[in-house]
Design a protein around this motif. Structure first.
Motif, short mmCIF file in Angstrom:
data_model
loop_
_atom_site.label_atom_id
_atom_site.label_comp_id
_atom_site.label_asym_id
_atom_site.label_seq_id
_atom_site.Cartn_x
_atom_site.Cartn_y
_atom_site.Cartn_z
N TYR A 1 0.82 -1.21 0.00
CA TYR A 1 0.00 0.00 0.00
C TYR A 1 0.86 1.26 0.00
N ARG A 2 1.98 1.24 0.70
CA ARG A 2 2.84 2.42 0.78
C ARG A 2 3.42 2.78 -0.59
N ALA A 3 3.89 1.76 -1.31
CA ALA A 3 4.51 1.99 -2.63
C ALA A 3 3.48 1.96 -3.76
N ASP A 4 2.22 1.62 -3.43
CA ASP A 4 1.16 1.48 -4.43
C ASP A 4 1.59 0.51 -5.53
N MET A 5 2.10 -0.66 -5.09
CA MET A 5 2.55 -1.70 -6.03
C MET A 5 2.02 -3.05 -5.59
N THR A 6 2.00 -3.96 -6.54
CA THR A 6 1.67 -5.34 -6.22
C THR A 6 2.79 -6.24 -6.71
N GLY A 7 2.84 -7.39 -6.12
CA GLY A 7 3.84 -8.36 -6.52
C GLY A 7 3.28 -9.76 -6.40
N ARG A 8 4.05 -10.70 -6.89
CA ARG A 8 3.62 -12.10 -6.83
C ARG A 8 4.87 -12.97 -6.70
N PHE A 9 4.78 -13.94 -5.80
CA PHE A 9 5.83 -14.94 -5.64
C PHE A 9 5.22 -16.28 -5.95
N GLU A 10 5.79 -16.99 -6.90
CA GLU A 10 5.32 -18.33 -7.29
C GLU A 10 6.48 -19.29 -7.15
N GLY A 11 6.22 -20.43 -6.50
CA GLY A 11 7.29 -21.39 -6.36
C GLY A 11 6.88 -22.60 -5.56
N GLU A 12 7.85 -23.16 -4.85
CA GLU A 12 7.61 -24.34 -4.02
C GLU A 12 8.18 -24.13 -2.63
N ALA A 13 7.55 -24.81 -1.68
CA ALA A 13 8.07 -24.85 -0.32
C ALA A 13 8.28 -26.31 0.03
N MET A 14 9.38 -26.59 0.69
CA MET A 14 9.70 -27.95 1.12
C MET A 14 9.88 -27.95 2.62
N TRP A 15 9.17 -28.83 3.31
CA TRP A 15 9.38 -29.06 4.74
C TRP A 15 10.06 -30.40 4.86
N ARG A 16 11.28 -30.41 5.45
CA ARG A 16 12.03 -31.65 5.60
C ARG A 16 12.64 -31.71 6.99
N PRO A 17 12.90 -32.94 7.48
CA PRO A 17 13.46 -33.08 8.83
C PRO A 17 14.74 -32.28 9.00
N PHE A 18 14.86 -31.66 10.17
CA PHE A 18 16.03 -30.87 10.50
C PHE A 18 16.14 -30.80 12.01
N ASP A 19 17.24 -31.25 12.58
CA ASP A 19 17.44 -31.26 14.03
C ASP A 19 16.20 -31.84 14.72
N ASP A 20 15.58 -31.08 15.62
CA ASP A 20 14.43 -31.58 16.37
C ASP A 20 13.10 -31.07 15.80
N GLY A 21 13.09 -30.75 14.51
CA GLY A 21 11.87 -30.25 13.88
C GLY A 21 11.93 -30.39 12.38
N LEU A 22 11.44 -29.36 11.69
CA LEU A 22 11.45 -29.33 10.24
C LEU A 22 12.08 -28.03 9.75
N GLU A 23 12.73 -28.14 8.62
CA GLU A 23 13.25 -26.96 7.92
C GLU A 23 12.28 -26.66 6.78
N GLN A 24 11.85 -25.41 6.66
CA GLN A 24 11.01 -24.96 5.56
C GLN A 24 11.88 -24.13 4.63
N VAL A 25 11.93 -24.53 3.35
CA VAL A 25 12.68 -23.77 2.36
C VAL A 25 11.72 -23.39 1.23
N GLU A 26 11.60 -22.10 0.99
CA GLU A 26 10.79 -21.61 -0.12
C GLU A 26 11.73 -21.16 -1.23
N GLU A 27 11.42 -21.57 -2.46
CA GLU A 27 12.19 -21.14 -3.63
C GLU A 27 11.22 -20.85 -4.76
N GLY A 28 11.48 -19.74 -5.46
CA GLY A 28 10.60 -19.41 -6.57
C GLY A 28 10.97 -18.10 -7.22
N THR A 29 10.03 -17.58 -7.98
CA THR A 29 10.24 -16.35 -8.74
C THR A 29 9.37 -15.25 -8.16
#
Length: 135
Positions: free
Chosen positions: A20-48
């Motif tokens: 709203y401040r910049a009066d712009m819109t954007g879009r992120f399209e991609g994938e998210a992966m949740w995989r085991p990491f230490d005592d939980g999960l790691e979430q990695v998002e990658e896209g355009t």
């Protein structure tokens, strides 16, 4: 509420960014992966990321998720606390002075959920609406 085991795997994600401040819109399209990491999960998002009139760019972000009792806690990739996933119809807060981040999660079913972030402050005035769909 969803548990850690239900998040494991690949998800398609679509994020609409309204600045709203910049009066712009954007879009992120991609994938998210949740995989085991230490005592939980790691979430990695990658896209355009397409934002305003700028050329599309590749973007990545990473978070850590852990169970804390009956709650799910989300951490930045360096281990600092980010927020606790709120119960249905509630909101979580992440205070990052001078800006404030508020999020609501909606778990439609085991194969889809969404987040709605509202970011406000002297530097930001944004809405980030993301849908995750299991691949």
């Amino acid at each position: 509420m969803i548990g850690l085991d239900a998040l494991k795997g690949r998800w398609r994600l679509s994020r609409v960014i309204t600045d709203y401040r910049a009066d712009m819109t954007g879009r992120f399209e991609g994938e998210a992966m949740w995989r085991p990491f230490d005592d939980g999960l790691e979430q990695v998002e990658e896209g355009t990321l397409r934002y305003g009139a700028a050329a599309p760019m590749q973007a990545t972000r990473r978070y850590l998720w852990r169970s804390e009792g009956a709650d799910l806690a989300v951490f930045f990739d360096d281990g600092r606390p980010f927020h606790t996933v709120p119960k249905a119809a509630e909101e979580a807060l992440h205070d990052c002075p001078p800006d404030t981040y508020r999020v609501r999660y909606t778990f439609a079913d085991k194969d889809q959920f969404s987040t709605l972030w509202r970011v406000t402050g002297p530097r930001k005035d944004m809405l980030l609406d993301t849908t995750f769909t299991r691949i």
